[in-house]
Write a protein that holds these residues in place. Sequence first.
Motif, PDB file in Angstrom:
ATOM      1  N   VAL A  86      64.745 -32.956  -3.822  1.00  0.00           N
ATOM      2  CA  VAL A  86      62.841 -33.528  -3.711  1.00  0.00           C
ATOM      3  C   VAL A  86      62.385 -33.966  -4.957  1.00  0.00           C
ATOM      4  CG1 VAL A  86      61.611 -33.806  -2.384  1.00  0.00           C
ATOM      5  CG2 VAL A  86      63.403 -32.816  -0.965  1.00  0.00           C
ATOM      6  N   PRO A  87      62.364 -34.956  -5.435  1.00  0.00           N
ATOM      7  CA  PRO A  87      62.003 -35.189  -6.834  1.00  0.00           C
ATOM      8  C   PRO A  87      60.042 -35.448  -6.175  1.00  0.00           C
ATOM      9  CG  PRO A  87      62.832 -37.317  -6.255  1.00  0.00           C
ATOM     10  CD  PRO A  87      63.872 -36.529  -4.821  1.00  0.00           C
ATOM     11  N   GLU A  88      59.636 -35.266  -7.863  1.00  0.00           N
ATOM     12  CA  GLU A  88      58.268 -35.268  -8.046  1.00  0.00           C
ATOM     13  C   GLU A  88      57.855 -36.448  -7.441  1.00  0.00           C
ATOM     14  OE1 GLU A  88      54.851 -34.871 -11.338  1.00  0.00           O
ATOM     15  OE2 GLU A  88      56.659 -33.911 -11.604  1.00  0.00           O
ATOM     16  N   GLY A  89      56.800 -37.041  -6.942  1.00  0.00           N
ATOM     17  CA  GLY A  89      56.525 -38.451  -6.143  1.00  0.00           C
ATOM     18  C   GLY A  89      57.422 -39.118  -5.377  1.00  0.00           C
ATOM     19  N   THR A 126      63.002 -26.979 -15.237  1.00  0.00           N
ATOM     20  CA  THR A 126      63.969 -26.580 -14.619  1.00  0.00           C
ATOM     21  C   THR A 126      64.471 -27.151 -13.740  1.00  0.00           C
ATOM     22  OG1 THR A 126      61.987 -24.331 -16.002  1.00  0.00           O
ATOM     23  CG2 THR A 126      63.791 -23.794 -14.044  1.00  0.00           C
ATOM     24  N   LEU A 127      64.110 -27.304 -12.569  1.00  0.00           N
ATOM     25  CA  LEU A 127      64.066 -28.340 -11.321  1.00  0.00           C
ATOM     26  C   LEU A 127      65.746 -29.022 -12.125  1.00  0.00           C
ATOM     27  CD1 LEU A 127      61.927 -28.176  -8.251  1.00  0.00           C
ATOM     28  CD2 LEU A 127      62.947 -26.541  -8.905  1.00  0.00           C
ATOM     29  N   ARG A 128      65.269 -29.976 -13.203  1.00  0.00           N
ATOM     30  CA  ARG A 128      66.458 -30.529 -13.148  1.00  0.00           C
ATOM     31  C   ARG A 128      67.345 -30.107 -13.851  1.00  0.00           C
ATOM     32  NH1 ARG A 128      64.595 -36.019 -13.760  1.00  0.00           N
ATOM     33  NH2 ARG A 128      65.679 -36.644 -14.982  1.00  0.00           N
ATOM     34  N   ALA A 129      67.525 -29.014 -14.029  1.00  0.00           N
ATOM     35  CA  ALA A 129      67.865 -28.565 -15.310  1.00  0.00           C
ATOM     36  C   ALA A 129      69.186 -28.025 -14.426  1.00  0.00           C
ATOM     37  CB  ALA A 129      67.816 -27.526 -15.862  1.00  0.00           C
ATOM     38  N   ILE A 130      68.720 -27.491 -13.376  1.00  0.00           N
ATOM     39  CA  ILE A 130      69.521 -26.702 -12.036  1.00  0.00           C
ATOM     40  C   ILE A 130      70.247 -27.602 -11.387  1.00  0.00           C
ATOM     41  CG2 ILE A 130      69.305 -25.649 -10.051  1.00  0.00           C
ATOM     42  CD1 ILE A 130      67.164 -24.383 -11.207  1.00  0.00           C
ATOM     43  N   SER A 131      69.461 -29.117 -11.423  1.00  0.00           N
ATOM     44  CA  SER A 131      70.443 -30.794 -10.555  1.00  0.00           C
ATOM     45  C   SER A 131      71.181 -31.212 -11.317  1.00  0.00           C
ATOM     46  CB  SER A 131      69.501 -31.418  -9.267  1.00  0.00           C
ATOM     47  OG  SER A 131      68.277 -31.672 -10.600  1.00  0.00           O
ATOM     48  N   GLY A 132      71.576 -30.773 -12.531  1.00  0.00           N
ATOM     49  CA  GLY A 132      72.349 -31.316 -13.350  1.00  0.00           C
ATOM     50  C   GLY A 132      71.360 -32.862 -13.890  1.00  0.00           C
ATOM     51  N   LEU A 133      69.847 -32.645 -13.832  1.00  0.00           N
ATOM     52  CA  LEU A 133      69.593 -33.931 -14.148  1.00  0.00           C
ATOM     53  C   LEU A 133      68.886 -33.762 -15.560  1.00  0.00           C
ATOM     54  CD1 LEU A 133      67.290 -35.544 -11.228  1.00  0.00           C
ATOM     55  CD2 LEU A 133      69.610 -36.558 -12.174  1.00  0.00           C
ATOM     56  N   ASN A 134      69.107 -32.588 -16.376  1.00  0.00           N
ATOM     57  CA  ASN A 134      68.620 -32.730 -18.127  1.00  0.00           C
ATOM     58  C   ASN A 134      69.733 -31.437 -18.132  1.00  0.00           C
ATOM     59  OD1 ASN A 134      65.490 -33.442 -17.728  1.00  0.00           O
ATOM     60  ND2 ASN A 134      64.785 -31.871 -17.390  1.00  0.00           N
ATOM     61  N   ILE A 135      70.219 -31.596 -19.895  1.00  0.00           N
ATOM     62  CA  ILE A 135      71.279 -31.095 -19.868  1.00  0.00           C
ATOM     63  C   ILE A 135      70.237 -29.354 -21.207  1.00  0.00           C
ATOM     64  CG2 ILE A 135      73.123 -30.799 -21.744  1.00  0.00           C
ATOM     65  CD1 ILE A 135      73.127 -32.851 -19.889  1.00  0.00           C
ATOM     66  N   ILE A 136      71.210 -28.632 -20.883  1.00  0.00           N
ATOM     67  CA  ILE A 136      70.801 -27.380 -21.421  1.00  0.00           C
ATOM     68  C   ILE A 136      71.212 -26.864 -22.354  1.00  0.00           C
ATOM     69  CG2 ILE A 136      70.144 -26.415 -19.059  1.00  0.00           C
ATOM     70  CD1 ILE A 136      72.799 -24.494 -19.570  1.00  0.00           C
ATOM     71  N   LYS A 137      71.122 -27.025 -23.206  1.00  0.00           N
ATOM     72  CA  LYS A 137      71.421 -26.549 -24.947  1.00  0.00           C
ATOM     73  C   LYS A 137      71.639 -25.249 -24.951  1.00  0.00           C
ATOM     74  CE  LYS A 137      70.999 -27.963 -28.945  1.00  0.00           C
ATOM     75  NZ  LYS A 137      71.728 -29.501 -29.832  1.00  0.00           N
ATOM     76  N   SER A 138      71.075 -24.487 -24.180  1.00  0.00           N
ATOM     77  CA  SER A 138      71.945 -22.751 -23.853  1.00  0.00           C
ATOM     78  C   SER A 138      71.418 -22.119 -22.730  1.00  0.00           C
ATOM     79  CB  SER A 138      71.681 -21.987 -25.594  1.00  0.00           C
ATOM     80  OG  SER A 138      70.067 -22.156 -25.539  1.00  0.00           O
ATOM     81  N   ASP A 182      59.992 -30.734  -5.269  1.00  0.00           N
ATOM     82  CA  ASP A 182      59.017 -30.923  -6.583  1.00  0.00           C
ATOM     83  C   ASP A 182      57.978 -31.248  -6.468  1.00  0.00           C
ATOM     84  OD1 ASP A 182      58.620 -30.990  -9.382  1.00  0.00           O
ATOM     85  OD2 ASP A 182      60.088 -32.156 -10.101  1.00  0.00           O
ATOM     86  N   GLU A 183      57.065 -30.398  -6.307  1.00  0.00           N
ATOM     87  CA  GLU A 183      55.592 -30.704  -6.024  1.00  0.00           C
ATOM     88  C   GLU A 183      55.502 -32.023  -4.405  1.00  0.00           C
ATOM     89  OE1 GLU A 183      53.205 -29.738  -8.081  1.00  0.00           O
ATOM     90  OE2 GLU A 183      53.867 -29.411  -9.890  1.00  0.00           O
ATOM     91  N   PRO A 184      55.473 -31.061  -3.527  1.00  0.00           N
ATOM     92  CA  PRO A 184      55.466 -31.649  -2.023  1.00  0.00           C
ATOM     93  C   PRO A 184      54.491 -32.149  -2.099  1.00  0.00           C
ATOM     94  CG  PRO A 184      55.955 -29.527  -1.587  1.00  0.00           C
ATOM     95  CD  PRO A 184      56.435 -29.635  -3.261  1.00  0.00           C
ATOM     96  N   SER A 185      52.862 -30.850  -2.208  1.00  0.00           N
ATOM     97  CA  SER A 185      52.134 -31.496  -2.024  1.00  0.00           C
ATOM     98  C   SER A 185      50.711 -33.038  -2.706  1.00  0.00           C
ATOM     99  CB  SER A 185      51.139 -30.600  -2.352  1.00  0.00           C
ATOM    100  OG  SER A 185      51.147 -29.599  -3.412  1.00  0.00           O
ATOM    101  N   MET A 186      51.374 -33.016  -3.671  1.00  0.00           N
ATOM    102  CA  MET A 186      51.291 -33.533  -5.032  1.00  0.00           C
ATOM    103  C   MET A 186      50.631 -35.019  -3.663  1.00  0.00           C
ATOM    104  SD  MET A 186      52.508 -35.526  -8.566  1.00  0.00           S
ATOM    105  CE  MET A 186      52.696 -34.971  -9.129  1.00  0.00           C
ATOM    106  N   GLY A 187      48.994 -35.908  -4.900  1.00  0.00           N
ATOM    107  CA  GLY A 187      47.910 -36.760  -3.839  1.00  0.00           C
ATOM    108  C   GLY A 187      48.170 -36.852  -2.458  1.00  0.00           C
TER     109      GLY A 187
END
Length: 234
Positions: A81-84, A43-55, A159-164
């Motif tokens: 801010v990306p995951e990882g 969902t985040l990647r779609a908002i920031s233009g990194l994933n194409i939305i089909k509809s 995206d997941e700022p607390s991971m690890g």
Amino acid sequence: MLKVKNINVFYGAIHAIHDLSLEVNDGEIVTLIGANGAGKTSTLRAISGLNIIKSGEITYDNKIISNLGAHKIVAQGISQVPEGRRVFGDQTVEENLLLGAYLVKNKAEIKESMEKVFNWFPRVKERRKQFAGTLSGGEQQMLAIGRALMGNPKLLLLDEPSMGLAPIVVEEIFEIIKNIRKDGTTILLVEQNANAALQIADRGYVVETGSVVLNGPADKLLHDDSVRKAYLGE
């Protein structure tokens, strides 16, 4: 400020996001919570233009930004801010920060942004000449957030700022996120640590298998029996 309406995202034949809708109002912290693979990052990647939305449709400040190039979305005032963390390990802390300001042409503005980042993250300032790859996980997360803020975004996607990270560092990161909001930046937060996210958010959305199954004020979700059982370990 941000409206996501009935978006669908596919990875090949896999239907990852199903008619998902959400809203983020100016000045809010909104969180997406859910299990691994639920579709939060997609969902985040779609908002920031990194994933194409089909509809479906994504609007920001009343402008349609669906499937705009990622660099154009950054120019609209949205930073992710990306995951990882994804810092550039073979470049210095300062060079990483400057990369976050690549669309800013005014040198005085860049300097002012860097000082603001250093005020939020004193440890990042202390290590400004070190290679980013030598930083601890918590310091890299601070750097990744600082880098995103260098473009003076109005909306920050986290995206997941607390991971690890160790619990004490997680507490520090979430305190900083609250202060960033106080300073005028709206935040959409994806987080597996549902308890920590709902403690600081105004509203939340629960995502399962690419769809929103529950949403409401964060405090209500925090005390919802189904949420507590599924995501808060109770």
